[in-house]
Each structure stands twice: as structure tokens, then as C-alpha cells.
Design a protein around this motif. Sequence first.
Motif, PDB file in Angstrom:
ATOM      1  N   LEU A  16       0.826  -1.205   0.000  1.00  0.00           N
ATOM      2  CA  LEU A  16       0.000   0.000   0.000  1.00  0.00           C
ATOM      3  C   LEU A  16       0.863   1.258   0.000  1.00  0.00           C
ATOM      4  N   LEU A  17       1.944   1.242   0.766  1.00  0.00           N
ATOM      5  CA  LEU A  17       2.831   2.405   0.808  1.00  0.00           C
ATOM      6  C   LEU A  17       3.493   2.648  -0.539  1.00  0.00           C
ATOM      7  N   GLU A  18       3.953   1.607  -1.192  1.00  0.00           N
ATOM      8  CA  GLU A  18       4.616   1.779  -2.484  1.00  0.00           C
ATOM      9  C   GLU A  18       3.619   2.226  -3.556  1.00  0.00           C
ATOM     10  N   ALA A  19       2.405   1.705  -3.495  1.00  0.00           N
ATOM     11  CA  ALA A  19       1.376   2.162  -4.430  1.00  0.00           C
ATOM     12  C   ALA A  19       1.027   3.621  -4.159  1.00  0.00           C
ATOM     13  N   ALA A  20       0.931   3.986  -2.880  1.00  0.00           N
ATOM     14  CA  ALA A  20       0.632   5.380  -2.532  1.00  0.00           C
ATOM     15  C   ALA A  20       1.746   6.309  -2.984  1.00  0.00           C
ATOM     16  N   LEU A  21       2.994   5.888  -2.825  1.00  0.00           N
ATOM     17  CA  LEU A  21       4.128   6.691  -3.286  1.00  0.00           C
ATOM     18  C   LEU A  21       4.009   6.963  -4.777  1.00  0.00           C
ATOM     19  N   ALA A  22       3.722   5.923  -5.556  1.00  0.00           N
ATOM     20  CA  ALA A  22       3.594   6.086  -7.008  1.00  0.00           C
ATOM     21  C   ALA A  22       2.447   7.027  -7.356  1.00  0.00           C
ATOM     22  N   CYS A  23       1.323   6.893  -6.650  1.00  0.00           N
ATOM     23  CA  CYS A  23       0.158   7.739  -6.948  1.00  0.00           C
ATOM     24  C   CYS A  23       0.386   9.189  -6.548  1.00  0.00           C
ATOM     25  N   PHE A  24       0.885   9.407  -5.336  1.00  0.00           N
ATOM     26  CA  PHE A  24       1.130  10.776  -4.884  1.00  0.00           C
ATOM     27  C   PHE A  24       2.154  11.471  -5.768  1.00  0.00           C
ATOM     28  N   ALA A  25       3.176  10.740  -6.191  1.00  0.00           N
ATOM     29  CA  ALA A  25       4.216  11.328  -7.032  1.00  0.00           C
ATOM     30  C   ALA A  25       3.678  11.680  -8.421  1.00  0.00           C
ATOM     31  N   LYS A  26       2.818  10.831  -8.959  1.00  0.00           N
ATOM     32  CA  LYS A  26       2.330  11.040 -10.323  1.00  0.00           C
ATOM     33  C   LYS A  26       1.163  12.015 -10.395  1.00  0.00           C
ATOM     34  N   TYR A  27       0.233  11.900  -9.445  1.00  0.00           N
ATOM     35  CA  TYR A  27      -1.004  12.678  -9.543  1.00  0.00           C
ATOM     36  C   TYR A  27      -1.096  13.822  -8.535  1.00  0.00           C
ATOM     37  N   GLY A  28      -0.220  13.817  -7.530  1.00  0.00           N
ATOM     38  CA  GLY A  28      -0.317  14.820  -6.485  1.00  0.00           C
ATOM     39  C   GLY A  28      -1.259  14.377  -5.377  1.00  0.00           C
ATOM     40  N   TYR A  29      -1.197  15.085  -4.278  1.00  0.00           N
ATOM     41  CA  TYR A  29      -1.986  14.696  -3.103  1.00  0.00           C
ATOM     42  C   TYR A  29      -3.493  14.811  -3.374  1.00  0.00           C
ATOM     43  N   ASP A  30      -3.926  15.943  -3.904  1.00  0.00           N
ATOM     44  CA  ASP A  30      -5.357  16.193  -4.050  1.00  0.00           C
ATOM     45  C   ASP A  30      -6.027  15.231  -5.026  1.00  0.00           C
ATOM     46  N   ALA A  31      -5.326  14.858  -6.074  1.00  0.00           N
ATOM     47  CA  ALA A  31      -5.919  14.001  -7.101  1.00  0.00           C
ATOM     48  C   ALA A  31      -5.776  12.514  -6.796  1.00  0.00           C
ATOM     49  N   THR A  32      -5.109  12.173  -5.721  1.00  0.00           N
ATOM     50  CA  THR A  32      -4.942  10.769  -5.335  1.00  0.00           C
ATOM     51  C   THR A  32      -6.017  10.387  -4.331  1.00  0.00           C
ATOM     52  N   SER A  33      -6.754   9.350  -4.650  1.00  0.00           N
ATOM     53  CA  SER A  33      -7.808   8.870  -3.765  1.00  0.00           C
ATOM     54  C   SER A  33      -7.398   7.551  -3.115  1.00  0.00           C
ATOM     55  N   ILE A  34      -8.047   7.241  -2.023  1.00  0.00           N
ATOM     56  CA  ILE A  34      -7.802   5.971  -1.354  1.00  0.00           C
ATOM     57  C   ILE A  34      -8.125   4.809  -2.286  1.00  0.00           C
ATOM     58  N   ARG A  35      -9.198   4.955  -3.028  1.00  0.00           N
ATOM     59  CA  ARG A  35      -9.595   3.891  -3.960  1.00  0.00           C
ATOM     60  C   ARG A  35      -8.532   3.676  -5.035  1.00  0.00           C
ATOM     61  N   LEU A  36      -7.938   4.764  -5.530  1.00  0.00           N
ATOM     62  CA  LEU A  36      -6.891   4.645  -6.549  1.00  0.00           C
ATOM     63  C   LEU A  36      -5.673   3.908  -5.996  1.00  0.00           C
ATOM     64  N   VAL A  37      -5.249   4.258  -4.793  1.00  0.00           N
ATOM     65  CA  VAL A  37      -4.090   3.597  -4.176  1.00  0.00           C
ATOM     66  C   VAL A  37      -4.373   2.116  -3.983  1.00  0.00           C
ATOM     67  N   ALA A  38      -5.545   1.799  -3.447  1.00  0.00           N
ATOM     68  CA  ALA A  38      -5.893   0.403  -3.201  1.00  0.00           C
ATOM     69  C   ALA A  38      -5.932  -0.400  -4.501  1.00  0.00           C
TER      70      ALA A  38
END
Length: 219
Positions: A16-38
Motif C-alpha cells: 500500500l505504501l509503495e502504491a501510494a508513493l507512485a500515486c502521490f508522485a504522479k497525480y499529487g496529493y489532491d488528485a490521489t484517492s484511497i480507492r486509486l491507491v488500493a
Amino acid sequence: MFPSDTTPCPDTRDALLEAALACFAKYGYDATSIRLVASMAGKNSSLISYYFKGKEGLYREVFRYLLTHFSAKTSAEDAQGPAQVPAGPMAGRARLRAHIRKILREVDAHFDASDPLREPASRLWLSELQSPRHEVRDLLQARMEPFVREARACLLAVRPDLTHEEVDFWGITLHGSCIHHALMGEITGLAWTSADPSLSLDTMADRLADFTYHGLSQR
């Protein structure tokens, strides 16, 4: 208790942390959702609430994860203890040089091209350095504090007459120079065409220490 529709395996949290890192880095905090990370991690979204208490907690733990990861890469040399600094007039310069080398080594570890986390971590670090979010300000401050403390001690060892304001100014300048040289080699090479892009960290530390020491010594 764990969510009833799934059973976490030992590596669930890291996934989950590695997926969140990829999402936050690519889309930014605001555009990253919990559903997207999961979805990227292939896990149930309820596990994010279980492990991290929500999106803010997840973002904070991503930075803890990065700090642990990159600190481990430099811990072997740190475990040997601080460099021996000679006594006498050159003690300040030697301490300054040791500090500069440590900064360069830290930057090198964070932006090591062979590290699989390098690209997303670089994007996230640079974003936070420009505009730190409140979720991680204390983590960044705690990480920077020992470097700032040592920079102040080095500067005062060379110039004990500096005021607090002058020490902070030159400390910011020193750290900025180190980070620029360690990180911006390719882009600066476009303008400074005769610069050597393959300088070792030791050579770079020697030159930056000489430049800083002699500049501070001029009164």
C-alpha cells in the motif's frame, strides 16, 4: 480487527505504501484517492483505513517509509562514527568538509538512479521541498534539524563572530550549494560546458569546503 472480506498478508502494508508513493508522485496529493491507491496495490481499500487511518495518515507514512529507506542506505558509514577532526587552525575547515560530504552523500542516496524508488521519491521530495504539506512538516523538520545544527556549528568554528542571522544565511547558502552541485549536474552542464560531470563526492566536498572556508575567512 481486520476487514472481514480480506486477510492482510505480511507485505500488505508495504504494498500500500509503495502504491501510494507512485500515486502521490504522479497525480499529487489532491488528485490521489484511497480507492486509486488500493486499486494500484491490488488490495481492499478498507485496509488503508485499518493501517493508516485515512489519506492524511497514509501520506505521512509514505514519508516515514522514504526516510527509513534512504537512511538505511547511508547508515553503514554513519555507524563508523564521525570523522576525526584535527585540532588547530584547520579544525573548522575539516569539520566543514566532513559536513559537506555528508550532505552530498545524502543527496546522492536519494537520487541514486539504480534505486527503484528513485523516480517517484524524487518527484515527491521536490514537491514537498517547494511547498511542504502540514501532514509532513514535522517529519521534514526533524530530518533537517541535525544537518542545520551541524552547519551552524561548522560555520561558528570558522567564524565565531557571526551573528545568528548571518549563520543562518550562510548555512542556507552552504546547503543550497551542496544540493545544487549534487543534484543539478546534467542541467548545469548545458550552460557550464567545461564542468566535469563525473566529480567524485570527495573531490566535490574538498572544493566546496575550500570555497566556503576561504569565503568565510575574508573579513
